[in-house]
Design a protein around this motif. Structure first.
Motif, short mmCIF file in Angstrom:
data_model
loop_
_atom_site.label_atom_id
_atom_site.label_comp_id
_atom_site.label_asym_id
_atom_site.label_seq_id
_atom_site.Cartn_x
_atom_site.Cartn_y
_atom_site.Cartn_z
N CYS A 41 0.82 -1.21 0.00
CA CYS A 41 0.00 0.00 0.00
C CYS A 41 0.86 1.27 0.00
CB CYS A 41 -0.92 0.01 1.23
SG CYS A 41 -2.08 -1.36 1.29
N ALA A 99 -5.69 2.16 -1.09
CA ALA A 99 -5.14 0.80 -0.99
C ALA A 99 -5.14 0.33 0.47
CB ALA A 99 -3.73 0.75 -1.57
N ILE A 100 -4.85 1.23 1.40
CA ILE A 100 -4.86 0.86 2.82
C ILE A 100 -6.28 0.52 3.27
CG2 ILE A 100 -4.50 1.75 5.17
CD1 ILE A 100 -2.04 3.25 4.07
#
Length: 165
Positions: free
Chosen positions: A54, A143-144
């Motif tokens: 990420c 993404a996290i």
């Protein structure tokens, strides 16, 4: 007659070439034995590898001492052991067990990341560029978020017979 119930040492799964042993006669010690369990869970599910994906690393590879995955693993495992302050990592960078589960083969020659290095990981703004002087490991917030949702759902699937396919 006296019964001896205390084992001299307890052996855990190896980490790379390093054997992990709980004993009471060691010179370089760690009080965070729970790291062995965290390491085994991480190895089985690859959570720290996925979390490290990420981040975008714009540092020059030839200057790197610590990969993003090692930085993430060090910070997350440190927090899991109760070391939420970055300052704690000044001492932790020489912890042999943390070094083993982070992936450092010889921590005496190459200690773990310093608090200032971890600070750069945590405080780099999302819009930082490769031209930034120090802050070059950029997080991808989307993404996290996806990582945490996917990890949560995977955990539910593993635990619940209804979700298993």
């Amino acid at each position: 007659m006296k019964t001896e119930c205390t084992p001299k040492q307890v052996e855990f799964d190896s980490v790379g070439r390093r054997q992990l042993v709980a004993a009471f006669d060691g010179e370089h010690i760690s009080s965070d034995g729970g790291l062995t369990l965290l390491h085994q869970v991480d190895q089985r599910f690859g959570l720290m590898r996925q979390f490290a994906e990420c981040f975008k690393d714009m540092r020059r590879p030839e200057w790197l001492k610590h990969t993003v995955e090692e930085l993430v693993r060090q910070r997350v495992f440190g927090i899991a052991c109760g070391y939420e302050d970055l300052v704690d990592h000044q001492t932790l960078r020489n912890d042999p067990l943390l070094a083993a589960v982070v992936g450092k083969e010889e921590p005496q020659k190459q200690p773990l990341a310093s608090p200032s290095t971890l600070n750069r990981l945590e405080l780099t703004p999302a819009d930082a560029t490769a031209q930034a002087r120090y802050r070059k490991v950029v997080y991808d917030s989307r993404a996290i978020e996806d990582f945490f949702v996917d990890a949560f759902l995977d955990g539910i699937r593993c635990m619940s017979p209804v979700w298993r396919s």
